[in-house]
Design an enzyme around this catalytic site. Structure first.
Site, PDB file in Angstrom:
ATOM      1  N   TYR A 217       1.300  31.235 -63.075  1.00 22.58           N
ATOM      2  CA  TYR A 217       1.668  32.361 -63.943  1.00 22.58           C
ATOM      3  C   TYR A 217       3.057  32.849 -63.533  1.00 22.58           C
ATOM      4  CZ  TYR A 217       1.798  37.108 -65.814  1.00 22.58           C
ATOM      5  OH  TYR A 217       2.172  38.244 -66.475  1.00 22.58           O
TER       6      TYR A 217
ATOM      7  N   GLU B 214       6.595  36.000 -70.607  1.00 18.57           N
ATOM      8  CA  GLU B 214       5.461  35.611 -69.782  1.00 18.57           C
ATOM      9  C   GLU B 214       5.103  34.151 -70.044  1.00 18.57           C
ATOM     10  OE1 GLU B 214       1.483  38.031 -69.089  1.00 18.57           O
ATOM     11  OE2 GLU B 214       1.210  36.631 -70.734  1.00 18.57           O
TER      12      GLU B 214
END
Ligand code: GDP
Ligand code: MN
Length: 383
Positions: A101, A189
């Site tokens: 992530y 993101e």
């Protein structure tokens, strides 16, 4: 403005962030054509602005055209958490060794950017934050100082990404930072950021929120606007650069300043009417802007009266009045209008309005009186 995954990936690609080759498809046939182009196996992905598409069945691997046909058919039209899938993204499938992530966002309380990296990617990051907060490495970035390769390296090390992924992840983080800052995003993101068995690192998903306040310096963002989702009135308003939101009522509203426009909606409600729209012509609006605003209101078949509420500060009363006169010459205004003009040069404005006043163009001294009159002209209360 939130981008769809495919748009986010296009944005990433501008900044050199590696993404899989693919294309958008609105039909099953398009999906097969895109899959043929991308090369099998492919992944067929629902384009909706909500997370957890994978779990909801909106993301499927396909090894040949027949499978693409089957999955595309099932996913198009699918409802994912209240979002209907109208478009697919079909990309060459990746082999995944690890899912990570990475993101940049703004930490308003710290007045700094916040970079986050985790070795626990591919899953809901809020759940990771709740269950295992230590698994997310965080770093504040001072915009004035920037984000260096050394910073990226420290973050990657702290998040304990695999050593094969280090160089690739550091490079992507730096590019992601540029995308965030130069790209005027509020959020970028990548979840998951993957490591392939061959040791390559790339973005498998993209979530990008652009800062609408920077739209003026990004003409290319126009391509991202989901123009199909706007109603006709909003399209016209946008083409004229107006701050307009279509509503369900019957009193058209024009005001200067977002605060006054909202108060105007409130006061119309208060006297039993229903606003047909919110329209803020902004500070310093001139005659041209007023004429454009009236044209947009006029295009709304539901509008039965118009309430123009101007409190002049930078906006000058005579400019507004001239705009109304210009609009009356330019288009046939279908609904009667009530005008409340106050503040800078209101006197001059009212004088100009006198020349066009009639039972369909009415000046009113106060906001409340004007609202009542406009609602009456629209056929009365509560209709
Ligand atoms: P989200 O569920 O809406 O966040 O959609 P993602 O694009 O993040 O995809 C969800 C999951 O699908 C990923 O975490 C992967 O596990 C899987 N996935 C997506 N693309 C691929 C791919 O190209 N290959 C493989 N093997 N899995 C994929
Ligand atoms: Mn994802």
């Amino acid at each position: 403005m939130d981008l769809f995954e495919y748009q986010g990936k296009q944005y990433f690609a501008r900044y050199g962030i590696p993404v899989s080759p693919g294309g958008v498809a609105d039909t099953v046939d398009d999906a097969v054509a895109q899959a043929d182009q991308a090369g099998y196996p492919v992944v067929v992905k629902a384009q909706v602005q909500v997370g957890g598409r994978g779990k909801a069945g909106g993301i499927k691997l396909a090894s040949d055209a027949a499978e693409v046909r089957q999955h595309a058919g099932a996913i198009l039209g699918m409802d994912i958490k209240g979002h209907v899938v109208r478009r697919l993204w079909v990309e060459h499938a990746s082999d995944i060794a690890k899912e990570y992530y990475a993101s940049f966002t703004l930490d308003r309380s710290a007045k700094k950017y916040l970079a986050m990296v985790s070795a626990k990617g591919g899953v809901d990051i809020e759940a990771v934050a709740a269950e295992d907060p230590g698994a997310i490495a965080r770093m504040h970035v001072d915009p004035a100082v920037g984000f260096t390769a050394a910073d990226a390296g420290r973050l990657v090390d702290e998040a304990k990404l695999d050593s094969e992924a280090r160089a690739g992840a550091v490079e992507i983080l730096q590019k992601l930072y540029r995308c965030y800052v130069e790209g005027d995003a509020d959020l970028v993101e990548i979840n998951p950021l993957i490591l392939t068995p061959e040791g390559r690192v790339h973005a498998l998903d993209a979530k990008v929120t652009l800062d609408d306040n920077a739209a003026f310096r990004h003409p290319e963002w126009d391509d991202f606007r989901d123009i199909d989702e706007l109603d006709e009135r909003e399209k016209l308003a946008r083409s004229k650069g107006l701050q307009y939101v279509g509503l369900e009522g019957f009193v058209g509203i024009i005001a200067n300043g977002a605060g006054l426009a909202m108060s105007t909606c409130d006061v119309v409600n208060q006297v039993g009417g229903k606003p047909a729209n919110f329209l803020d012509i902004g500070g310093g609006a001139n005659a041209e802007v007023m004429a454009n605003a009236l044209e947009v209101i006029n295009s709304d078949a539901n509008v039965r009266s118009i309430f123009i509420n101007i409190f002049g500060g930078i906006t000058r009363g005579e400019e507004v009045a001239n705009g109304i006169v210009t609009a009356l010459q330019r288009v046939e205004i279908k609904a009667p209008m009530v005008i409340r003009l106050d503040g800078t040069n209101a006197e001059e404005g009212r004088k100009i309005l006198k020349t066009v006043e009639s039972d369909r163009v009415i000046s009113s001294p106060t906001m409340l009186a004007a609202a009542k009159h406009a609602v009456e002209l629209a056929g009365g209360v509560g209709q």
